[in-house]
Design a protein around this motif. Sequence first.
Motif, PDB file in Angstrom:
ATOM      1  N   ILE A 172       6.852  14.090  -9.569  1.00 37.82           N
ATOM      2  CA  ILE A 172       5.943  13.834  -8.469  1.00 37.82           C
ATOM      3  C   ILE A 172       4.722  14.816  -8.623  1.00 37.82           C
ATOM      4  N   HIS A 173       3.547  14.449  -8.222  1.00 36.80           N
ATOM      5  CA  HIS A 173       2.466  15.646  -8.479  1.00 36.80           C
ATOM      6  C   HIS A 173       1.080  15.048  -7.231  1.00 36.80           C
TER       7      HIS A 173
ATOM      8  N   ALA B 218       1.205   6.519  -7.091  1.00 36.44           N
ATOM      9  CA  ALA B 218      -0.026   7.168  -7.366  1.00 36.44           C
ATOM     10  C   ALA B 218       0.068   8.960  -7.537  1.00 36.44           C
ATOM     11  N   MET B 219       1.279   8.978  -6.732  1.00 37.37           N
ATOM     12  CA  MET B 219       1.863  10.341  -6.594  1.00 37.37           C
ATOM     13  C   MET B 219       2.921  10.792  -7.722  1.00 37.37           C
TER      14      MET B 219
ATOM     15  N   THR C  37      -3.373  16.689  -2.470  1.00 35.67           N
ATOM     16  CA  THR C  37      -3.345  15.109  -2.539  1.00 35.67           C
ATOM     17  C   THR C  37      -4.517  15.062  -1.604  1.00 35.67           C
ATOM     18  N   VAL C  38      -5.310  13.884  -2.124  1.00 33.73           N
ATOM     19  CA  VAL C  38      -6.429  13.544  -1.357  1.00 33.73           C
ATOM     20  C   VAL C  38      -5.835  11.962  -1.077  1.00 33.73           C
TER      21      VAL C  38
ATOM     22  N   ILE D   3       1.044  -1.444   0.044  1.00 31.52           N
ATOM     23  CA  ILE D   3      -0.005  -0.056   0.002  1.00 31.52           C
ATOM     24  C   ILE D   3       0.892   1.244  -0.019  1.00 31.52           C
ATOM     25  N   HIS D   4       2.144   1.317   0.601  1.00 28.25           N
ATOM     26  CA  HIS D   4       3.060   2.393   0.793  1.00 28.25           C
ATOM     27  C   HIS D   4       3.496   2.620  -0.739  1.00 28.25           C
ATOM     28  N   LEU D   5       3.897   1.662  -1.542  1.00 24.91           N
ATOM     29  CA  LEU D   5       4.421   1.673  -2.784  1.00 24.91           C
ATOM     30  C   LEU D   5       3.242   2.158  -3.833  1.00 24.91           C
ATOM     31  N   LYS D   6       1.872   1.427  -3.707  1.00 26.61           N
ATOM     32  CA  LYS D   6       1.068   1.949  -4.510  1.00 26.61           C
ATOM     33  C   LYS D   6       0.842   3.464  -4.336  1.00 26.61           C
ATOM     34  N   GLY D   7       0.624   3.887  -3.259  1.00 27.07           N
ATOM     35  CA  GLY D   7       0.298   5.299  -2.843  1.00 27.07           C
ATOM     36  C   GLY D   7       1.209   6.191  -3.504  1.00 27.07           C
ATOM     37  N   LEU D   8       2.643   5.867  -3.143  1.00 30.25           N
ATOM     38  CA  LEU D   8       3.803   6.632  -3.737  1.00 30.25           C
ATOM     39  C   LEU D   8       3.543   6.804  -5.427  1.00 30.25           C
TER      40      LEU D   8
END
Length: 419
Positions: A153-154, A134-135, A182-183, A127-132
Amino acid sequence: MDKLIIQGGHELHGEVQIAGAKNAALPLMAASVLVHGTTELSNIPRLVDVRTMGRVLENLGLVIERDEDAGRLSLNATNLNSDTAPYELVKTMRASFYALGALIGRLGKAKVSLPGGCAWGPRPVDIHLKGLEAMGVTIDLDEGYVIADASRIHGAHFVLSFPSVGATVNLLLVAATIPEETVLDNVAREPEVTALVRMLQQMGATIEGTGSSTLRIVGTRDLKPIKQKVIADRIEAGTYLAAVGMAGGEITLKGAEPEHLTMVIAKAVEAGLHITVTAEGIRVRRNGELRPVDVETAVYPGFATDMQAQWIALMSVANGSSFVTDTIYTDRFTHVAELIRLGAKVTMKENVAKIQGPATLKGAPVMSTDLRASACLVLAGLAAKGETHISRIYHLDRGYERLEEKLRNVGAVIERQSE
Ligand code: EPU
């Protein structure tokens, strides 16, 4: 290696000062990486895990000054000079993985060892990596390391598939530095996460939704160093609360935050403990028998998995049978076999422990297997007839500040011996 020797059967009376929370101190320390200048943290607990995090950060180039007696830590990240958290450090403590979010936030790149498993299971970081990702962070896995490149990054809208504490911390550390919205949805709401949110807000990030499942973050490249006090350790408080339940007596948990312990208090009252919230903290008294009470662990504000082992110990002396289910870490039951050596009647079926009380616990040599398992054995030792020897107690030193001293001060007969 040190061991603890406990002579059971002594009631507890007096006061225990609850320390700052380990699991709050670690993310706040990681947040100091995000800024030029000195972050000052107070109410820092004297724990091995805090020292380990200090070593991870010093390895990145932070200059850290410690006043352990005063519980103060100042962390200067001006001369950060490395983007790498090596395996040798990360393997000793999972929270070292917070270096990933901190380094991406500060440098836009990071090379951080994957933490690997732990005593009770795999504990993934997907989950850490998927979230990163996504950014807009590019993640490569190479030779056991996460190599992150954040040059594109965005801001993003990311829904965590589970409200992981660690993933929420890592994603917050990064989002606080992105000057776009970021939401983060379905975030962890543990008080330790909220403490980090408050710190990042004070550092200059705009964050809406504090304490809720959705956080809207507009970060800034210009975060400022600040002073911050670490919140009280709700798990330490819950552990001493259970200690009174097992040994009997009455103690005040000074500095404990009742609103962080709502579920544990509700269950303790159901079990027959008398609990009063005072100006100083929480007063706990046991006089009479304990009733059996089932618990099922859940994310905050549910019953914490970090209190599961201690609750099984408590229920082993309650008057009847109860069920304890861990839904967060389904294999986190290494303490059960050791408790049985002390006379507890516990049977396991998958992630459910059935505890048949009341057992007459009798002292025996037992072995610590992890932090909360060790706490559970100490509690059982307090209630057991005769002498309990607990070996491998280095686990306890990771998360309980001066445990034997605090217990001795309230009447327990407990000493540490070097083997
Ligand atoms: N999970 C995933 N993928 C991820 C991350 C987590 O599947 O990417 C799963 C885990 O396998 C687990 C659940 O989500 O089943 C919860 O894990 P979480 O990420 O929330 O835990 P953590 O951040 O690794 C922190 C505490 C633990 C505490 C848990 C749960 C710190 C430093 N550690 O771990 O504390 O048990 O949250 O509340 O804050 C302790 O203090 O003894 C301790 C282990």
